[in-house]
Design an enzyme around this catalytic site. Structure first.
Site, PDB file in Angstrom:
ATOM      1  CE  LYS A  32      -3.696  -0.511   2.540  1.00 48.62           C
ATOM      2  NZ  LYS A  32      -4.278  -0.727   3.882  1.00 48.62           N
ATOM      3  N   GLY A 112      -8.244  -6.929   4.446  1.00 48.08           N
ATOM      4  CA  GLY A 112      -9.073  -7.017   5.636  1.00 48.08           C
ATOM      5  C   GLY A 112      -8.464  -7.812   6.776  1.00 48.08           C
ATOM      6  CG  MET A 114      -2.766  -7.161   9.307  1.00 53.61           C
ATOM      7  SD  MET A 114      -1.097  -6.786   8.908  1.00 53.61           S
ATOM      8  CE  MET A 114      -1.224  -6.281   7.229  1.00 53.61           C
ATOM      9  CB  SER A 798      14.274 -41.119 -10.379  1.00 52.39           C
ATOM     10  OG  SER A 798      13.107 -40.456  -9.960  1.00 52.39           O
ATOM     11  CE1 TYR A 885      11.615 -37.844 -14.145  1.00 55.64           C
ATOM     12  CE2 TYR A 885      13.531 -38.139 -15.584  1.00 55.64           C
ATOM     13  CZ  TYR A 885      12.701 -38.596 -14.566  1.00 55.64           C
ATOM     14  OH  TYR A 885      12.950 -39.785 -13.945  1.00 55.64           O
TER      15      TYR A 885
HETATM   16  P1  ADP Z   1      -7.511  -2.431   3.929  1.00 57.07           P
HETATM   17  O1  ADP Z   1      -6.069  -2.717   3.809  1.00 57.07           O
HETATM   18  O2  ADP Z   1      -8.223  -3.371   4.806  1.00 57.07           O
HETATM   19  O3  ADP Z   1      -8.151  -2.220   2.584  1.00 57.07           O
HETATM   20  P2  ADP Z   1      -7.312   0.419   4.189  1.00 57.07           P
HETATM   21  O4  ADP Z   1      -6.145   0.928   4.937  1.00 57.07           O
HETATM   22  O5  ADP Z   1      -7.193   0.445   2.712  1.00 57.07           O
HETATM   23  O6  ADP Z   1      -7.644  -1.043   4.713  1.00 57.07           O
HETATM   24  O7  ADP Z   1      -8.516   1.305   4.668  1.00 57.07           O
HETATM   25  C1  ADP Z   1      -9.832   0.894   4.861  1.00 57.07           C
HETATM   26  C2  ADP Z   1     -10.791   1.862   4.191  1.00 57.07           C
HETATM   27  O8  ADP Z   1     -10.605   3.188   4.630  1.00 57.07           O
HETATM   28  C3  ADP Z   1     -10.615   1.885   2.682  1.00 57.07           C
HETATM   29  O9  ADP Z   1     -11.866   1.948   2.075  1.00 57.07           O
HETATM   30  C4  ADP Z   1      -9.852   3.152   2.464  1.00 57.07           C
HETATM   31  O10 ADP Z   1     -10.093   3.675   1.195  1.00 57.07           O
HETATM   32  C5  ADP Z   1     -10.394   4.060   3.566  1.00 57.07           C
HETATM   33  N1  ADP Z   1      -9.409   5.065   3.936  1.00 57.07           N
HETATM   34  C6  ADP Z   1      -8.159   4.827   4.414  1.00 57.07           C
HETATM   35  N2  ADP Z   1      -7.496   5.986   4.595  1.00 57.07           N
HETATM   36  C7  ADP Z   1      -8.330   6.982   4.238  1.00 57.07           C
HETATM   37  C8  ADP Z   1      -8.214   8.404   4.186  1.00 57.07           C
HETATM   38  N3  ADP Z   1      -7.088   9.002   4.532  1.00 57.07           N
HETATM   39  N4  ADP Z   1      -9.262   9.101   3.760  1.00 57.07           N
HETATM   40  C9  ADP Z   1     -10.410   8.486   3.417  1.00 57.07           C
HETATM   41  N5  ADP Z   1     -10.586   7.150   3.425  1.00 57.07           N
HETATM   42  C10 ADP Z   1      -9.551   6.404   3.834  1.00 57.07           C
HETATM   43 MG    MG Z   2      -7.689  -0.962   1.245  1.00 50.81          MG
END
Ligand code: ADP
Ligand code: MG
Ligand code: MG
Length: 909
Positions: A32, A112, A114, A798, A885
């Site tokens: 991410k 989802g 963490m 083998s 193989y």
């Molecule tokens: P996951 O890894 O479980 O997808 P995320 O960290 O992506 O969790 O966040 C969960 C939700 O919150 C996602 O829908 C994300 O787009 C939203 N979200 C996270 N950070 C922000 C932010 N700074 N502003 C608005 N929405 C956010």
């Molecule tokens: Mg996300």
């Protein structure tokens, strides 16, 4: 100097079209974080923020909370002020507040699994300031109640007490909704939201004994630590183990300025995919909700709307919503906010081209402005994976080698599973329809709770909606059915990742957890009743539906053809019958690497003769029984040779301890005694005599052939005569006779002598000959050490890595179940060595054996026939060792073919 500084950095910033990190830094910044940085640098609008590295998470696990907070304090503080500068707001300020999110993010996406906390920085004063500033009191209080709810759950441990219980905050909200006679979160009034905030705080105080933390900085540090902890949470650990991700990877923490999708009807949030993750079709698609935040779309609380008009029309048809209703209540983003849609459409195109793969994106619209919050290579089904890769090739976006590298070998497995028999489908009684969230065919008994999925051999998990807690049960169930949720609901996303059949959003279903019933119209179904799911159409079918074997065709076949073009190492199969041999050939096997002759003896009519042979006290008695077995075995080999039509067929001589063949139950012992006209007592004595303390290290393998040469003689005769017979019929055949469990050269020499003498005398009798090889398995460590001497005699090697692993580790495969799970949990072993070849240890023995053998015979043919021959990382290792193989079970062949090609490609770059 600057480089050194950078190496030490624990925090990487992004935002304002620049970033410290980039997409290649996934191991350090998590997927991410790396992609937020990348997007920021290429000009995609991303709210500014920073990433605390995965290394800090690892440090946290070793050094603990205080030490780590001290280490990152300064960097975090200065990075927060950087966000403040960009946003023009101040964290904790009452008049002009900055709110932030704290998001988990490991190097691979674990959707989802963490935790994430939104709207951090809220308290009783800030909420008033935010309301004033935005002139939107509703929004400010909605954000506050969301914050307490999320922070309470993630950081303060406010979770449901048991599986029948609901979330403590949901419970409070449900009460209020009932009292107020409303249904949706969006219908709460400002006063309702204020009441909720109050009640939430009270509930937290009552359960934890502490006041809700009101200081924004305390909130921030608490959330960061909670995200680190979520790496070792139950869900995350299960997911990691399922995929074999090591515990020391850790998660990064992303801290980012909030953007608000809950500011009213000009705001919203959604998720989208550049292509269809279920089928691979090249259509932009996704779902969104107006006036919503974060997980609302995925959580399936409200019915999400489609991004594109095309998607919306398709959805309405499945959901049985007429056009008027659709336009009025569920318009697509394309129709509702055309210019935002256009912008999003542009970004999805840019991102797919940039990453050269299908993207899964999150976005939020704040008061008419679009923000992108995440992009990643989208999870997809096996079928979609294959189609997308071939499409990207045809579109000129990637080349052939990239196609092969884009395919995840293990996911091909999904394409090899049974599908519904089209004839049976015609007769099927469809009881309802939902969204085709993840394709496939599933048939099983209804269960309503994830932890009960294992109750039946085939179960279908039926839920109102699923949550990350359900992961293990979803994995066990054959299919997943939910009443709520869209194509991007938790159930749908996870199911596609697992390649599991899933139907979501089947609104006609009424599910009652208490009575464990599923009601559709007038019909009621109970736990344990059979239902079937067609994940490709969304049809829910009553009862069991027959399935048929899949075919290797279409794009799947194209990918396999490409694999063969680049592969160097060949793939053979383990097959004991003509039927298996035929399946294996249809999957592209280039020969048989292992035929286990003993399996042929277990069939009813044969086991009797086999037992006669074992129980015979004299050579004469044994020979008589072997005479009887000869024609049966010869017929087996004929069938297999015919199926393989000239491809090499490796036949292993009798291997298991004889004890496995004799009866152990009194009843069977008695009937055997009758058949053989001997006393029950005599049978018992013989069985007891065969008993061994360590059968796996006992009288087996070539030790049998060396103590009872007549067995080797009979088996050789069966092989050679079958080959001659085929020759007569004009069918080519290529037998390779393999001596098992060799440890000394002499063991092999004596067996080889019997084989060659027997063959020669048959050639003499028939006045005809066939070509054949005599080789050996290398499965005792000593054999690998003596490989040069053995190679002087043997035509091929083998590696039997099952026994080799057993003997190298000194683990009995049959007893390892007692300690292996503990070893894996404690990290003593990273993987089960019987599944994944231990490259560092056992692998080195394989390497040494190969090298020593080839030193004497440079062209020595070398292969592997253990279970590892179909496991991707092990197959790659075999290529790197230089094997000719690998041999694996028929259904693993496409996987091994692909990995063989991938290994060859990787070796050239
Ligand atoms: P996951 O890894 O479980 O997808 P995320 O960290 O992506 O969790 O966040 C969960 C939700 O919150 C996602 O829908 C994300 O787009 C939203 N979200 C996270 N950070 C922000 C932010 N700074 N502003 C608005 N929405 C956010
Ligand atoms: Mg996300
Ligand atoms: Mg063996």
């Amino acid at each position: 100097m600057e480089v050194l500084e950078k190496l030490k950095a624990r925090v990487y910033r992004f935002g304002s079209e620049s970033a410290d990190g980039n997409r290649t830094m996934k191991n350090l910044l998590g997927g991410k974080g790396a992609n937020l940085a990348e997007m920021s640098s290429i000009g995609i609008p991303v709210p500014p923020g920073f990433t605390i590295t995965t290394e800090v998470c690892t440090e946290y696990n070793v050094l603990g909370e205080q030490a780590v907070l001290d280490m990152i304090k300064e960097e975090v503080e200065s990075s927060i002020s950087n966000i403040e500068t960009i946003m023009g707001t101040t964290f904790g300020d009452e008049a002009n507040p900055l709110l932030i999110s704290v998001r988990s993010g490991a190097r691979v996406s674990m959707p989802g699994m963490m935790d994430t906390v939104l709207n951090i920085g809220m308290n009783d004063e800030v909420v008033l300031g935010l309301a004033m500033k935005t002139k939107n009191e509703q929004f400010a209080w909605d954000s506050y109640r969301r914050f307490i709810q999320m922070y309470g759950g993630v950081v303060l441990g406010m979770k449901p007490a048991s599986k029948e219980d609901i979330d403590p905050f949901e419970e409070i909200m449900e009460h209020l909704k009932e009292k107020r006679g409303i249904q949706l979160d969006t219908e709460f009034t400002i006063q309702d939201l204020k009441d909720l905030v109050y009640d939430f705080k009270e509930a937290i105080k009552k359960r934890t004994g502490h006041d809700f933390p009101s200081n924004p900085w305390d909130q921030l540090w608490g959330a960061i630590i909670a995200v680190f902890n979520s790496w070792n949470g139950e869900r995350a650990v299960y997911y990691r183990n399922m995929h074999g991700y090591p515990a020391d990877w850790g998660t990064a923490v992303n801290v980012q300025a909030m953007v608000y999708g809950n500011m009213g009807n000009n705001s919203g949030t959604g998720v989208c995919f550049t292509r269809d993750a279920g089928t691979g079709e090249n259509v932009f698609n996704g779902e969104y909700l107006i006036n919503a935040q974060g997980e609302d779309v995925v959580a399936g609380v409200r019915t999400p709307q489609q991004i594109t008009k095309l998607g919306s029309l398709r959805w309405a048809e499945l959901a049985k919503i007429d056009e008027e209703d659709r336009v009025e209540n569920y318009p697509s983003l394309e129709e509702l906010m055309p210019s935002i849609f256009e912008e999003l459409n542009t970004y999805q195109d840019i991102l797919e081209k940039h990453y050269r793969d299908m993207q899964d994106m999150e976005f939020t619209i704040q008061d008419g402005k679009l923000w992108i919050l995440q992009t990643r290579n989208g999870k997809r089904t096996g079928a979609a994976m294959v189609k997308i890769a071939m499409d990207l090739l045809k579109e000129g976006m990637i080349d052939e080698k990239e196609v092969l590298l884009l395919i995840e070998a293990n996911k091909l497995d999904e394409l090899l599973h049974p599908i519904f028999d089209p004839d049976a489908l015609k007769r099927a009684h469809v009881i309802a329809q939902g969204l085709p969230a993840s394709p496939g065919a599933a048939t099983g008994k209804i269960v309503f709770f994830a932890d009960e999925a294992k109750k039946y051999k085939n179960s279908i998990l039926v839920r109102i909606e699923t949550s990350p807690e359900d992961l293990e049960g979803m994995n066990i169930a054959k299919g997943i059915l939910t009443a709520r949720g869209g194509m991007t609901s938790h159930a749908a996303v996870v199911a596609r990742g697992m390649g599991k059949c899933c139907i979501s959003g089947a609104g006609a279903l009424k599910i009652n957890y208490k009575t464990r019933t599923l009601t559709v119209g007038k019909h009621e179904y109970h736990e344990g009743d059979w239902i079937s799911l067609n994940g490709s159409t969304g049809n829910i079918i009553e009862g069991k539906v027959d399935t048929i074997e899949p075919e290797l065709s279409g794009e799947f076949a194209e990918v396999m053809a490409l694999a063969d073009k680049y592969a160097v190492m060949q793939v053979r199969t383990n097959a004991d019958s003509p039927k298996d041999a035929k399946i294996a050939r249809s999957f592209g096997a280039k020969g048989i690497g292992l035929t286990r002759t003993e399996h042929m003896f277990f069939e009813v009519d044969r086991i009797k003769v086999m037992r006669e042979m074992i129980l015979a006290d004299t050579l004469k008695g044994r020979k008589q029984a072997l005479e009887e077995l000869l024609p049966m075995q010869r017929a087996d080999f004929e069938g297999i040779f015919e199926a393989m039509a000239g491809l090499p067929v490796t036949i292993r001589l009798l291997d298991p301890p004889l004890h496995e063949f004799v009866p152990h139950q009194l009843e069977t012992q008695r009937s055997l005694a009758e058949d053989l006209h001997i006393s029950l007592e005599a049978v018992k004595i013989k069985v007891a005599e065969l008993e061994e303390f360590n059968p796996m290290l006992g009288h087996r393998g070539c030790r049998l052939g060396n103590t009872y040469p007549e067995i080797t003689e009979m088996q050789t005769r069966a092989i050679i005569e079958a080959a001659l017979k085929l020759k007569e019929r004009g069918i080519p055949c290529n037998p390779e006779i393999m001596v098992p469990l060799v440890g000394t050269v002499k063991e092999f020499e004596l067996q080889e002598e019997i084989i060659r003498t027997t063959a020669n005398s048959i050639f003499e009798e028939r006045q005809d000959t066939v070509e054949y090889l005599v080789g050996t398995m290398i499965e005792i460590p000593r054999a690998a050490i003596m490989a040069d001497l053995i190679a002087e005699k043997a035509d091929f090697f083998s590696f039997g890595t099952n026994d080799l692993t057993q003997m190298t580790f000194g683990y009995s495969r049959d007893d390892a179940g007692k300690f292996l799970p503990v070893y894996l949990e404690k990290g003593i072993l990273k993987a089960d060595p019987f599944e994944v070849l231990d490259q560092a240890g056992v692998g080195q023995i394989v390497k040494m054996g190969t090298e020593r053998g080839r030193r004497v015979k440079p062209n020595l043919k070398v292969g592997i026939c253990g279970e590892h021959g179909g496991e991707p990382s092990s197959v790659e290792f075999c290529y790197n060792v230089g094997m000719n193989y690998v041999s694996c079970s028929p259904y693993r062949i496409p996987i091994a073919r692909l990995v063989s090609a991938q290994a060859a490609i990787k070796a050239t770059v």
